[in-house]
Each structure stands twice: as structure tokens, then as C-alpha cells.
Design a protein around this motif. Structure first.
Motif, PDB file in Angstrom:
ATOM      1  N   ASP A 146       0.823  -1.214   0.000  1.00  0.00           N
ATOM      2  CA  ASP A 146       0.000   0.000   0.000  1.00  0.00           C
ATOM      3  C   ASP A 146       0.854   1.260   0.000  1.00  0.00           C
ATOM      4  OD1 ASP A 146      -2.508  -1.465   0.276  1.00  0.00           O
ATOM      5  OD2 ASP A 146      -1.881  -1.852   2.335  1.00  0.00           O
ATOM      6  N   LEU A 147       2.080   1.148   0.502  1.00  0.00           N
ATOM      7  CA  LEU A 147       2.935   2.325   0.644  1.00  0.00           C
ATOM      8  C   LEU A 147       4.009   2.428  -0.432  1.00  0.00           C
ATOM      9  CD1 LEU A 147       3.303   2.439   4.531  1.00  0.00           C
ATOM     10  CD2 LEU A 147       1.569   3.478   3.064  1.00  0.00           C
ATOM     11  N   TRP A 148       3.939   1.574  -1.430  1.00  0.00           N
ATOM     12  CA  TRP A 148       4.838   1.728  -2.567  1.00  0.00           C
ATOM     13  C   TRP A 148       4.559   3.051  -3.272  1.00  0.00           C
ATOM     14  CZ3 TRP A 148       4.951  -3.583  -5.611  1.00  0.00           C
ATOM     15  CH2 TRP A 148       5.601  -4.549  -4.810  1.00  0.00           C
ATOM     16  N   THR A 149       5.599   3.720  -3.692  1.00  0.00           N
ATOM     17  CA  THR A 149       5.438   4.939  -4.484  1.00  0.00           C
ATOM     18  C   THR A 149       6.009   4.661  -5.874  1.00  0.00           C
ATOM     19  OG1 THR A 149       7.528   5.767  -3.572  1.00  0.00           O
ATOM     20  CG2 THR A 149       5.497   6.535  -2.539  1.00  0.00           C
ATOM     21  N   ARG A 150       5.102   4.547  -6.821  1.00  0.00           N
ATOM     22  CA  ARG A 150       5.496   4.230  -8.187  1.00  0.00           C
ATOM     23  C   ARG A 150       6.207   5.420  -8.831  1.00  0.00           C
ATOM     24  NH1 ARG A 150       5.583  -1.197  -9.125  1.00  0.00           N
ATOM     25  NH2 ARG A 150       3.620  -2.202  -8.478  1.00  0.00           N
ATOM     26  N   ARG A 151       6.752   5.180 -10.013  1.00  0.00           N
ATOM     27  CA  ARG A 151       7.551   6.204 -10.692  1.00  0.00           C
ATOM     28  C   ARG A 151       6.789   7.525 -10.818  1.00  0.00           C
ATOM     29  NH1 ARG A 151      10.016   4.304 -16.245  1.00  0.00           N
ATOM     30  NH2 ARG A 151      10.967   2.846 -14.759  1.00  0.00           N
ATOM     31  N   GLU A 152       5.494   7.442 -11.155  1.00  0.00           N
ATOM     32  CA  GLU A 152       4.725   8.665 -11.351  1.00  0.00           C
ATOM     33  C   GLU A 152       4.442   9.392 -10.033  1.00  0.00           C
ATOM     34  OE1 GLU A 152       1.863   5.108 -11.315  1.00  0.00           O
ATOM     35  OE2 GLU A 152       3.830   5.634 -12.180  1.00  0.00           O
ATOM     36  N   GLU A 153       4.658   8.693  -8.906  1.00  0.00           N
ATOM     37  CA  GLU A 153       4.432   9.313  -7.595  1.00  0.00           C
ATOM     38  C   GLU A 153       5.707   9.921  -7.010  1.00  0.00           C
ATOM     39  OE1 GLU A 153       1.287   7.022  -5.043  1.00  0.00           O
ATOM     40  OE2 GLU A 153       2.531   5.523  -6.049  1.00  0.00           O
ATOM     41  N   ARG A 154       6.846   9.489  -7.491  1.00  0.00           N
ATOM     42  CA  ARG A 154       8.103   9.980  -6.937  1.00  0.00           C
ATOM     43  C   ARG A 154       8.216  11.491  -7.123  1.00  0.00           C
ATOM     44  NH1 ARG A 154      11.767   5.772  -5.462  1.00  0.00           N
ATOM     45  NH2 ARG A 154      10.363   4.046  -4.935  1.00  0.00           N
ATOM     46  N   GLY A 155       8.606  12.167  -6.085  1.00  0.00           N
ATOM     47  CA  GLY A 155       8.678  13.618  -6.122  1.00  0.00           C
ATOM     48  C   GLY A 155       7.395  14.281  -5.655  1.00  0.00           C
ATOM     49  N   LYS A 156       6.278  13.516  -5.665  1.00  0.00           N
ATOM     50  CA  LYS A 156       5.000  14.052  -5.175  1.00  0.00           C
ATOM     51  C   LYS A 156       4.839  13.795  -3.682  1.00  0.00           C
ATOM     52  CE  LYS A 156       2.391  13.508  -9.514  1.00  0.00           C
ATOM     53  NZ  LYS A 156       1.206  12.865 -10.149  1.00  0.00           N
ATOM     54  N   HIS A 157       5.159  12.583  -3.262  1.00  0.00           N
ATOM     55  CA  HIS A 157       5.042  12.255  -1.846  1.00  0.00           C
ATOM     56  C   HIS A 157       5.915  11.056  -1.503  1.00  0.00           C
ATOM     57  CE1 HIS A 157       1.371  10.410  -3.874  1.00  0.00           C
ATOM     58  NE2 HIS A 157       2.101   9.350  -3.599  1.00  0.00           N
ATOM     59  N   ASP A 187      10.248  -3.797  -1.652  1.00  0.00           N
ATOM     60  CA  ASP A 187      10.028  -2.619  -0.813  1.00  0.00           C
ATOM     61  C   ASP A 187      11.237  -1.690  -0.768  1.00  0.00           C
ATOM     62  OD1 ASP A 187       7.707  -3.979  -0.225  1.00  0.00           O
ATOM     63  OD2 ASP A 187       8.323  -4.562   1.784  1.00  0.00           O
ATOM     64  N   PHE A 188      12.425  -2.278  -0.805  1.00  0.00           N
ATOM     65  CA  PHE A 188      13.636  -1.464  -0.653  1.00  0.00           C
ATOM     66  C   PHE A 188      13.827  -0.500  -1.825  1.00  0.00           C
ATOM     67  CE2 PHE A 188      14.383  -5.044   2.165  1.00  0.00           C
ATOM     68  CZ  PHE A 188      14.865  -4.407   3.298  1.00  0.00           C
ATOM     69  N   LYS A 189      13.171  -0.776  -2.951  1.00  0.00           N
ATOM     70  CA  LYS A 189      13.194   0.139  -4.092  1.00  0.00           C
ATOM     71  C   LYS A 189      11.853   0.845  -4.286  1.00  0.00           C
ATOM     72  CE  LYS A 189      16.752  -2.264  -6.784  1.00  0.00           C
ATOM     73  NZ  LYS A 189      17.078  -2.931  -8.087  1.00  0.00           N
ATOM     74  N   ALA A 190      10.761   0.157  -3.951  1.00  0.00           N
ATOM     75  CA  ALA A 190       9.433   0.681  -4.261  1.00  0.00           C
ATOM     76  C   ALA A 190       8.913   1.666  -3.222  1.00  0.00           C
ATOM     77  CB  ALA A 190       8.438  -0.477  -4.415  1.00  0.00           C
ATOM     78  N   CYS A 191       9.473   1.645  -2.019  1.00  0.00           N
ATOM     79  CA  CYS A 191       9.080   2.614  -0.992  1.00  0.00           C
ATOM     80  C   CYS A 191      10.095   3.752  -0.951  1.00  0.00           C
ATOM     81  CB  CYS A 191       9.010   1.946   0.383  1.00  0.00           C
ATOM     82  SG  CYS A 191       7.663   0.765   0.568  1.00  0.00           S
ATOM     83  N   SER A 192       9.627   4.930  -0.578  1.00  0.00           N
ATOM     84  CA  SER A 192      10.518   6.091  -0.434  1.00  0.00           C
ATOM     85  C   SER A 192      10.294   6.688   0.950  1.00  0.00           C
ATOM     86  CB  SER A 192      10.235   7.129  -1.525  1.00  0.00           C
ATOM     87  OG  SER A 192       8.878   7.525  -1.523  1.00  0.00           O
ATOM     88  N   TRP A 193      11.376   6.772   1.722  1.00  0.00           N
ATOM     89  CA  TRP A 193      11.280   7.214   3.109  1.00  0.00           C
ATOM     90  C   TRP A 193      12.093   8.490   3.324  1.00  0.00           C
ATOM     91  CZ3 TRP A 193       7.557   4.470   5.071  1.00  0.00           C
ATOM     92  CH2 TRP A 193       7.398   3.131   4.709  1.00  0.00           C
ATOM     93  N   PRO A 194      11.709   9.288   4.294  1.00  0.00           N
ATOM     94  CA  PRO A 194      12.552  10.438   4.667  1.00  0.00           C
ATOM     95  C   PRO A 194      13.945   9.966   5.075  1.00  0.00           C
ATOM     96  CG  PRO A 194      10.386  10.566   5.723  1.00  0.00           C
ATOM     97  CD  PRO A 194      10.472   9.209   5.106  1.00  0.00           C
TER      98      PRO A 194
END
Length: 313
Positions: free
Chosen positions: A67-78, A137-144
């Protein structure tokens, strides 16, 4: 009221979304627990929740890793944490609970969690693929930057989300226990595992290091605080039904279509009935691995891969 549970519905698969759309049964006054991994696509996530809210009077949700994966189109948005806030906001809009609530005399308590490698305390299988290479997850999730996906900081961050809600539930339970009423039943749920005993031994797994990306010891402590009659979990896609220290642990994953076909589960597949306010806890059901461990001791020190693992390699 009956309380049902399902995890890992993965409605990015058309077959799984279709199952959600055609759910059958008299459940209009019941409660459904969704133990994470619905979809990483926001539109699909919303459509799935709508399916459940149309069918069940009460729906509860905690996020899984997908649920918390950020796909390519989401990167930079959140980031994945910002996506979590989006999901919780969407749940609120749709009437889906993401915080504890006592409904018809039963406490349903979502517990937020993330895995950490130190959860795994059993000997490693030599030559197993490192966890960072097997988990998307290590690539698909983006964390602070202050949260390290390879350490314990993520698990601690998610566990901190439970601090105030759990304290409130404990206070409410203490007040009820202090009166004339019996302690109401508590059902907790998470996506990840609170005990390694809820996962087959590493030698039984195609990917033995899965054990390093499934659970949190912090989650186990929350469950100890709350003393639930049942805890629902997901993530590993293994059906499970066992009792540990007086708490019933249940996993009932819809899982991937190919997994259901492999195990002979067709359109008749149903969520797990957990609790009925008229009759109490549902009877334990057969689940392959938990039933196996009722008859066999756990031999974690044996790190020789099982025959099917060797063949798979």
C-alpha cells in the motif's frame, strides 16, 4: 454482529478486484478487518474500499508494505509516509476506521507496524538471497532520510503511531473492568507478524531470508499490553490459525490468483470468521502450516533446505 478478517487482497490483480466486487453472504450488519496490502494504486485502493463498505457495516484497515509503494509517477510528489496520510484521509472519507473503536461491545484495534531484520532470531540458511535483493520494498518505498529501511528506525516510527491510541484503549478497558461489566473482547490486527513462530522455519521457505522482512518485536509488546482474544495479521500469504499465550492468531490472505489456484481455492473462497457477538470466538480451522506445527516441533537449528526448496533452486 460478526467480525470477519482478510489480508493481502492485492486488487491490482483483476481477478482479486472481481472477487471483492462479487462478495456474497449476509454481512450487512457485520465488521470486516482488512489487514493490509490492498493496492499501491490510489484509484484501485479507493474502489476496493468501496466494495467492502457497501458490503459491511464496519470496515477497519491498516496498511501493508504494498500500500505504501510509491510508483515512478508518484516519486517527487510524496514519500511513503505522506502516502500513508493520503490513505488514512481516504479511509476517513469512506467511513473506514484506521483507529481503535468499540463496536457493539467489541474493541477492534488497528496496530501500525513495519518489519525489522532483527526480528529474525533464528540461524540463517547458508547461501540464501539477501533480504534487500528479494523484497521490492527497498526500491518501491521512499522514506525520509532519517528513517533507515535496513535498521529498526522504521519499525520504531510505525510503532510510535500506536502509543496514544493503545493508551486510550487500555484506559477505557481499565474503566470498564473497574465497574460491574466484564472486560469486553479485544481484537487487534496488523499487517506484519508479531512472532517468528507465525512463519515456517527458514529451511521450509523458497526465500529463507523472508524472515528478516516480516515482523516486529515492538508489535508483540503492543499485543502483550492489550491482551486480545485474537490478533489478525497478513503479509506472508500463509493461512494460519493457532493460539500463543492465550491469544488466537489468524491469517486469512486472499493472496495472488496463482497462489489460490495452486492451493485449490476457487470462487468459493471466503474471509475468516473471527468472532460472533452471539456465540463468541469461531472454532479453530485447519490451516496447513499452523496445523503442521501442532504436530511437529519447530527445529530452527536445522538449516538444511527442505526437499521442495532444493528442487526449486
Amino acid at each position: 454482529m460478526r467480525v470477519w478478517a482478510v489480508s493481502d487482497v492485492h486488487t491490482d490483480y483483476a481477478e482479486n478486484l472481481a472477487w471483492c466486487e462479487r462478495m456474497s453472504g449476509e454481512t450487512g450488519s457485520d465488521c470486516m478487518i482488512l489487514a493490509g496490502d490492498v493496492s499501491d494504486n490510489l484509484d484501485t485502493f479507493r474502489a476496493t474500499l468501496i466494495c467492502f463498505t457497501r458490503k459491511y457495516k464496519y470496515v477497519f484497515f491498516v496498511p501493508g508494505n504494498h500500500d505504501l509503494w510509491t510508483r515512478r509517477e508518484e516519486r517527487g510528489k510524496h514519500t511513503s509516509l505522506e502516502k500513508l496520510r493520503l490513505l488514512r484521509r481516504m479511509c476517513t472519507e469512506l467511513g473506514v476506521y484506521t483507529i481503535p473503536k468499540c463496536i457493539e461491545g467489541v474493541w477492534i484495534v488497528p496496530l501500525y507496524s513495519w518489519y525489522h531484520a532483527s526480528f529474525d532470531t533464528e540461524p540463517d540458511v547458508p547461501g540464501a538471497l539477501p533480504v534487500q535483493k528479494m523484497m521490492a520494498d527497498f526500491k518501491a518505498c521512499s522514506w525520509p532520510e532519517h528513517l533507515d529501511a535496513t535498521g529498526t528506525s522504521l519499525a520504531s516510527h510505525f510503532d510510535d503511531m500506536n502509543q496514544e491510541p493503545v493508551a486510550d484503549v487500555i484506559s477505557a478497558l481499565a474503566a470498564q473492568e473497574g465497574g460491574t461489566a466484564d472486560r469486553p473482547p479485544v481484537i487487534t490486527f496488523s499487517h506484519f507478524l508479531p512472532h517468528q513462530a507465525l512463519l515456517p522455519e527458514k529451511r521450509m521457505l523458497y526465500q529463507p531470508n523472508l524472515a528478516k522482512a516480516v515482523g516486529s518485536q515492538l508489535l508483540a509488546k503492543r499485543i502483550q499490553q492489550l491482551r486480545p482474544v485474537a490478533h489478525i495479521f497478513g503479509h506472508t500469504h500463509f493461512n494460519w490459525d493457532c493460539i500463543i499465550d492465550g491469544t488466537r492468531y489468524i491469517q486469512r490472505p486472499l493472496a495472488y490468483p496463482k497462489e489460490r489456484r495452486k492451493h485449490g481455492s476457487g470462487e468459493e473462497w471466503q474471509p475468516a470468521l473471527v468472532y460472533d457477538t452471539n456465540s463468541g470466538m469461531s472454532p479453530q480451522r485447519h490451516a496447513y502450516w499452523s496445523s503442521y506445527y501442532e504436530c511437529h516441533s519447530r527445529t530452527a537449528n536445522n538449516v538444511t533446505p527442505a526437499p521442495w526448496v532444493s528442487i526449486h533452486k
